[in-house]
Design a protein around this motif. Structure first.
Motif, PDB file in Angstrom:
ATOM      1  N   ILE A   1      38.453  20.113 -19.917  1.00 28.64           N
ATOM      2  CA  ILE A   1      37.869  19.915 -18.576  1.00 28.64           C
ATOM      3  C   ILE A   1      38.462  20.929 -17.602  1.00 28.64           C
ATOM      4  N   GLY A   2      39.792  21.110 -17.695  1.00 25.86           N
ATOM      5  CA  GLY A   2      40.467  22.054 -16.795  1.00 25.86           C
ATOM      6  C   GLY A   2      39.916  23.457 -16.969  1.00 25.86           C
ATOM      7  N   LEU A   3      39.716  23.831 -18.229  1.00 27.70           N
ATOM      8  CA  LEU A   3      39.199  25.172 -18.515  1.00 27.70           C
ATOM      9  C   LEU A   3      37.790  25.321 -17.944  1.00 27.70           C
ATOM     10  N   PHE A   4      36.990  24.257 -18.162  1.00 24.11           N
ATOM     11  CA  PHE A   4      35.611  24.281 -17.672  1.00 24.11           C
ATOM     12  C   PHE A   4      35.597  24.402 -16.149  1.00 24.11           C
ATOM     13  N   MET A   5      36.437  23.546 -15.503  1.00 21.40           N
ATOM     14  CA  MET A   5      36.450  23.538 -14.031  1.00 21.40           C
ATOM     15  C   MET A   5      36.976  24.858 -13.480  1.00 21.40           C
ATOM     16  N   ALA A   6      38.058  25.367 -14.097  1.00 15.12           N
ATOM     17  CA  ALA A   6      38.636  26.620 -13.605  1.00 15.12           C
ATOM     18  C   ALA A   6      37.631  27.757 -13.761  1.00 15.12           C
ATOM     19  N   ARG A   7      36.935  27.759 -14.915  1.00 19.60           N
ATOM     20  CA  ARG A   7      35.971  28.841 -15.143  1.00 19.60           C
ATOM     21  C   ARG A   7      34.833  28.749 -14.143  1.00 19.60           C
ATOM     22  N   ARG A   8      34.385  27.478 -13.900  1.00 14.74           N
ATOM     23  CA  ARG A   8      33.284  27.268 -12.944  1.00 14.74           C
ATOM     24  C   ARG A   8      33.700  27.708 -11.556  1.00 14.74           C
ATOM     25  N   ALA A   9      34.933  27.293 -11.163  1.00  8.57           N
ATOM     26  CA  ALA A   9      35.394  27.618  -9.805  1.00  8.57           C
ATOM     27  C   ALA A   9      35.593  29.114  -9.637  1.00  8.57           C
ATOM     28  N   LEU A  10      36.009  29.762 -10.735  1.00  6.12           N
ATOM     29  CA  LEU A  10      36.340  31.188 -10.603  1.00  6.12           C
ATOM     30  C   LEU A  10      35.180  32.101 -11.006  1.00  6.12           C
ATOM     31  N   ALA A  11      34.027  31.450 -11.344  1.00  8.19           N
ATOM     32  CA  ALA A  11      32.882  32.274 -11.757  1.00  8.19           C
ATOM     33  C   ALA A  11      32.509  33.252 -10.646  1.00  8.19           C
ATOM     34  N   GLY A  12      32.564  32.743  -9.373  1.00  8.27           N
ATOM     35  CA  GLY A  12      32.226  33.592  -8.226  1.00  8.27           C
ATOM     36  C   GLY A  12      33.163  34.779  -8.125  1.00  8.27           C
ATOM     37  N   VAL A  13      34.448  34.524  -8.382  1.00  8.98           N
ATOM     38  CA  VAL A  13      35.435  35.611  -8.285  1.00  8.98           C
ATOM     39  C   VAL A  13      35.137  36.660  -9.359  1.00  8.98           C
ATOM     40  N   ALA A  14      34.787  36.149 -10.581  1.00  7.14           N
ATOM     41  CA  ALA A  14      34.476  37.086 -11.669  1.00  7.14           C
ATOM     42  C   ALA A  14      33.265  37.932 -11.289  1.00  7.14           C
ATOM     43  N   GLU A  15      32.274  37.261 -10.659  1.00  8.70           N
ATOM     44  CA  GLU A  15      31.048  37.973 -10.223  1.00  8.70           C
ATOM     45  C   GLU A  15      31.404  39.069  -9.230  1.00  8.70           C
TER      46      GLU A  15
ATOM     47  N   ARG B   1      25.139  44.111  -4.268  1.00  3.99           N
ATOM     48  CA  ARG B   1      25.772  43.047  -3.487  1.00  3.99           C
ATOM     49  C   ARG B   1      26.061  41.856  -4.394  1.00  3.99           C
ATOM     50  N   VAL B   2      27.070  41.063  -4.008  1.00  2.00           N
ATOM     51  CA  VAL B   2      27.416  39.871  -4.785  1.00  2.00           C
ATOM     52  C   VAL B   2      26.453  38.756  -4.381  1.00  2.00           C
ATOM     53  N   PRO B   3      25.836  38.042  -5.359  1.00  2.00           N
ATOM     54  CA  PRO B   3      24.943  36.945  -4.965  1.00  2.00           C
ATOM     55  C   PRO B   3      25.723  35.818  -4.277  1.00  2.00           C
ATOM     56  N   VAL B   4      25.184  35.317  -3.160  1.00  4.25           N
ATOM     57  CA  VAL B   4      25.834  34.198  -2.441  1.00  4.25           C
ATOM     58  C   VAL B   4      25.102  32.930  -2.850  1.00  4.25           C
ATOM     59  N   LYS B   5      25.883  31.916  -3.347  1.00  2.00           N
ATOM     60  CA  LYS B   5      25.258  30.706  -3.907  1.00  2.00           C
ATOM     61  C   LYS B   5      24.851  29.673  -2.851  1.00  2.00           C
ATOM     62  N   SER B   6      25.147  29.916  -1.596  1.00  2.00           N
ATOM     63  CA  SER B   6      24.831  28.996  -0.483  1.00  2.00           C
ATOM     64  C   SER B   6      25.491  27.637  -0.638  1.00  2.00           C
ATOM     65  N   ARG B   7      26.652  27.579  -1.286  1.00  2.00           N
ATOM     66  CA  ARG B   7      27.371  26.299  -1.371  1.00  2.00           C
ATOM     67  C   ARG B   7      28.318  26.142  -0.204  1.00  2.00           C
ATOM     68  N   GLY B   8      28.557  27.244   0.481  1.00  2.88           N
ATOM     69  CA  GLY B   8      29.429  27.202   1.666  1.00  2.88           C
ATOM     70  C   GLY B   8      30.900  27.049   1.311  1.00  2.88           C
ATOM     71  N   ASP B   9      31.266  27.214   0.034  1.00  2.00           N
ATOM     72  CA  ASP B   9      32.687  27.058  -0.327  1.00  2.00           C
ATOM     73  C   ASP B   9      33.446  28.374  -0.152  1.00  2.00           C
ATOM     74  N   GLU B  10      34.723  28.351  -0.550  1.00  2.00           N
ATOM     75  CA  GLU B  10      35.585  29.527  -0.340  1.00  2.00           C
ATOM     76  C   GLU B  10      35.044  30.750  -1.083  1.00  2.00           C
ATOM     77  N   ILE B  11      34.484  30.512  -2.270  1.00  3.60           N
ATOM     78  CA  ILE B  11      33.971  31.635  -3.058  1.00  3.60           C
ATOM     79  C   ILE B  11      32.796  32.282  -2.312  1.00  3.60           C
ATOM     80  N   ASP B  12      31.949  31.409  -1.715  1.00  6.59           N
ATOM     81  CA  ASP B  12      30.829  31.938  -0.921  1.00  6.59           C
ATOM     82  C   ASP B  12      31.349  32.765   0.247  1.00  6.59           C
ATOM     83  N   GLN B  13      32.397  32.229   0.900  1.00  3.86           N
ATOM     84  CA  GLN B  13      32.981  32.957   2.043  1.00  3.86           C
ATOM     85  C   GLN B  13      33.504  34.316   1.580  1.00  3.86           C
ATOM     86  N   LEU B  14      34.135  34.298   0.398  1.00  6.65           N
ATOM     87  CA  LEU B  14      34.677  35.549  -0.143  1.00  6.65           C
ATOM     88  C   LEU B  14      33.540  36.530  -0.427  1.00  6.65           C
TER      89      LEU B  14
END
Ligand code: ADP
Length: 474
Positions: free
Chosen positions: A187-201, A217-230
Motif C-alpha cells: 500500500i505504501g509503495l502504491f500510495m508513494a508512487r501515486r503521490a509522486l507520479a506528478g513529480v515524476a511527470e 508543459r506539465v499536465p495539471v490534474k486540477s486536484r489543487g494539491d501540492e503536486i498541482d501547485q508545483l
C-alpha cells in the motif's frame, strides 16, 4: 548492476515514504496487538482465579456442612477427576504444616508459601500466587484460603490451557504481522508512487525540454494539491523562460539587422570613394559619413547597454531631490525649436513645483525620448501636450500626448520591446528613423524608479503615453 539499482531505489523518495508508512503501520499494529495480548492474558488469569475461588468456596461449604474428612474426600476425587497433573491441593495447619494433600509426586517442587500464610493470618481472605517450576513449560496459579477454623487450603491449577491460548495467539499475531507488513509495504509503495507520479511527470518534462522544445508543459490534474501547485509553478517558470529565450532570439535577430545597416552604409561609402577618382574633398566627406554612421552604431550599443544594465539593476540610479515640474518645462523648451520647424504646437501644464527624488539624468532622458517620439510621429499642423500632476494616491502622473499617426492596437503591447518598430514607422522618411530602443529605455528607467508606463493610442488620431511614479518620500 543489481547493487547499483538497489542503491538507486534506496535513495528514492518513494522508497523512503514506503518505509515510513510500513514502519508506522507496523508499529501501530504492534501496539494494538500488545494491548490486546495484555487484555487476553489478564482475562484468562481472571478466569482461572474465578475457578479457583469457586472451588475454594465449595470446599468451605463442605467443611462447614460435613467437616474436614468430607473436604479431604471431595478434594481427592476432584484432583483425580481433573487429572493429577492439572490440579493439586494441600490442607495445612496455620503454621504451614501439611496434614492432607492430593498426589504430589508431580508437584513436589511446589512449596508452601510462608508469606501467603502470613498474609492470610493477618486477615486476608485469599492470597494468589503464580509459580514457575524449572524445566516445566507451564506456570501454576495457586490460591491460599482459610476454609474453616485452623484449616488452610492451598489449591493449585496448571495454567496449561491459558498458555496454549496465548501461544496460539502469538503464532497468529506473528503471521498476521508478517502479512500486514507486506500489505503495508505494497500500500505504501502504491500510495508513494501515486503521490509522486506528478513529480515524476515534472522531471520527465524537464528532461524533454531542450532549446528547441520550450513549448512542452506539465499536465495539471486540477486536484489543487501540492503536486498541482508545483506543476503550475513549473509551467509558469517555463512560460517565463520561453518568453526570455524568444526575446533573446528576437533581440539577436534585431541586433544583427540593426547593426548590419550602418555597417553596410559605412562599407558602401568607403567603397564608392575608393572606386571613383576621389579628391581630398570626397575623402573628407567619406570620413564625415563614416563618423556619422559610427556615432549611430555607438549610440545603439550604448543605449542597449544602459537598458540591460538598468533592467538588471547593475546601472545604479543616482537619486537626488529635484523638481519634476521644472524637468518637464525644460524638456518642452529644449524641443520647442524642432516643434516650430515642423509647425507643431507644443503646450505644457505643470504645477509651480513638484518635488521628487530620482535620477535627474535618467528622467530627463526618458521625457526627452517621449517628446522626441511625439514630434517624430506627428505631422505638420499637429500638437504635442505635456502634463504633470498627482493622482488621488499622490503618485506622480506624467502624460505626453500627441495628435500624430497613432499606434495599431496589435503593436501597442510590443512597442516597449527592444528593437520593435511599427511597420508604419519603418516605412516613413529617414527623419523618423530610429533603432526601436527609445521606449524600451523609457520603460527600464520608469521601472527602475518603481513606476509604470502605459500607452493609449488610436491610429490616425494620436497617442498618449502615461507614466506613473510612486509618490516620493520628500
Ligand atoms: P524608435 O527609435 O523607432 O522611435 P521607440 O522605441 O522609441 O523606437 O519606439 C518604438 C516604436 O513605437 C516606433 O518605431 C514607433 O513605431 C512607435 N511609436 C513610438 N512613439 C510613438 C508615437 N508617439 N506615435 C506613434 N508611434 C510611436
Amino acid at each position: 548492476m543489481f547493487l547499483k539499482n538497489l542503491l538507486r531505489v534506496r535513495n528514492t523518495l518513494a522508497f523512503r515514504l514506503t518505509l515510513w508508512y510500513a514502519g508506522i503501520f507496523t508499529f501501530s499494529a504492534c501496539v494494538a496487538f500488545l494491548v490486546f495480548y495484555l487484555m487476553i492474558t489478564s482475562v484468562l488469569r481472571d478466569r482461572t482465579d474465578q475457578e479457583l475461588l469457586s472451588q475454594v468456596s465449595t470446599f468451605s461449604s463442605i467443611f462447614s456442612a460435613k467437616g474436614l474428612e468430607a473436604v479431604k474426600r471431595v478434594a481427592l476425587l476432584e484432583s483425580q477427576a481433573a487429572g493429577e497433573r492439572k490440579i493439586f491441593f494441600r490442607l495445612l495447619y496455620p503454621d504451614g504444616i501439611t496434614f492432607s494433600s492430593s498426589n504430589m509426586s508431580y508437584w513436589q517442587n511446589i512449596r508452601v508459601g510462608s508469606s501467603a500464610i502470613r498474609m492470610l493470618l493477618e486477615g486476608r481472605l485469599h492470597v494468589f500466587e503464580t509459580m514457575t517450576i524449572r524445566g516445566r513449560k507451564h506456570k501454576i496459579r495457586i490460591i491460599y484460603s482459610i476454609i474453616g477454623p485452623g484449616v488452610i487450603l492451598q489449591l493449585g491449577r496448571s495454567m496449561e490451557n491459558q498458555d496454549r491460548i496465548i501461544e496460539a495467539f502469538r503464532k497468529i499475531f506473528m503471521l498476521i504481522m508478517a502479512g500486514l507488513f507486506l500489505v503495508a509495504v505494497l500500500i505504501g509503495l502504491f500510495m508513494a508512487r501515486r503521490a509522486l507520479a506528478g513529480v515524476a511527470e515534472i522531471s520527465r518534462t524537464a528532461r524533454r525540454i531542450s532549446g528547441s522544445a520550450l513549448d512542452k508543459r506539465v499536465p495539471v490534474k486540477s486536484r489543487g494539491d501540492e503536486i498541482d501547485q508545483l506543476a503550475i509553478t513549473f509551467n509558469r517558470m517555463l512560460d517565463r523562460i520561453e518568453t526570455l529565450v524568444t526575446g533573446i532570439r528576437e533581440m539577436n535577430d534585431n541586433i544583427a539587422h540593426d547593426l548590419k545597416s550602418p555597417l553596410t552604409r559605412i562599407r558602401g561609402i568607403a567603397e564608392i570613394t575608393l572606386t571613383t577618382d576621389a579628391d581630398a574633398g570626397d575623402y573628407e566627406s567619406m570620413a564625415a559619413g563614416v563618423i556619422e554612421e559610427c556615432d549611430r552604431l555607438l549610440d545603439i550599443i550604448n543605449t542597449m547597454l544602459v537598458i540591460s544594465r538598468t533592467e538588471a539593476g547593475v546601472e545604479k540610479l543616482s537619486p537626488e531631490k529635484l523638481d519634476l515640474a521644472e524637468v518637464v518645462r525644460q524638456a518642452v523648451e529644449l524641443f520647442r525649436p524642432i516643434a516650430e520647424d515642423k509647425n507643431i504646437t507644443m503646450s505644457c501644464r505643470t504645477p509651480d513645483t513638484l518635488p521628487y527624488c530620482g535620477d535627474i539624468r535618467m528622467l530627463q532622458r526618458m521625457i526627452g525620448n517621449l517628446v522626441d517620439n511625439a514630434l517624430k510621429y506627428t505631422s505638420s499642423g499637429g500638437s504635442v501636450d505635456l502634463a504633470i500632476g498627482r493622482d488621488k494616491e499622490q503618485n506622480i502622473i506624467i502624460t505626453v500626448k500627441d495628435s500624430g499617426i497613432g499606434i495599431a492596437p496589435e503593436d501597442q503591447s510590443h512597442i516597449f520591446n527592444r528593437f520593435f518598430r511599427c511597420d508604419s514607422s519603418r516605412s516613413l522618411d529617414t527623419s523618423r528613423s530610429g533603432a526601436g530602443l527609445g521606449l524600451s529605455l523609457c520603460r527600464a528607467i520608469v521601472n527602475a524608479h518603481g513606476g509604470d508606463i502605459t500607452v493609449d493610442s488610436t491610429p490616425g488620431h494620436g497617442s498618449t503615453f502615461s507614466i506613473t511614479l510612486p509618490k516620493s518620500s520628500i
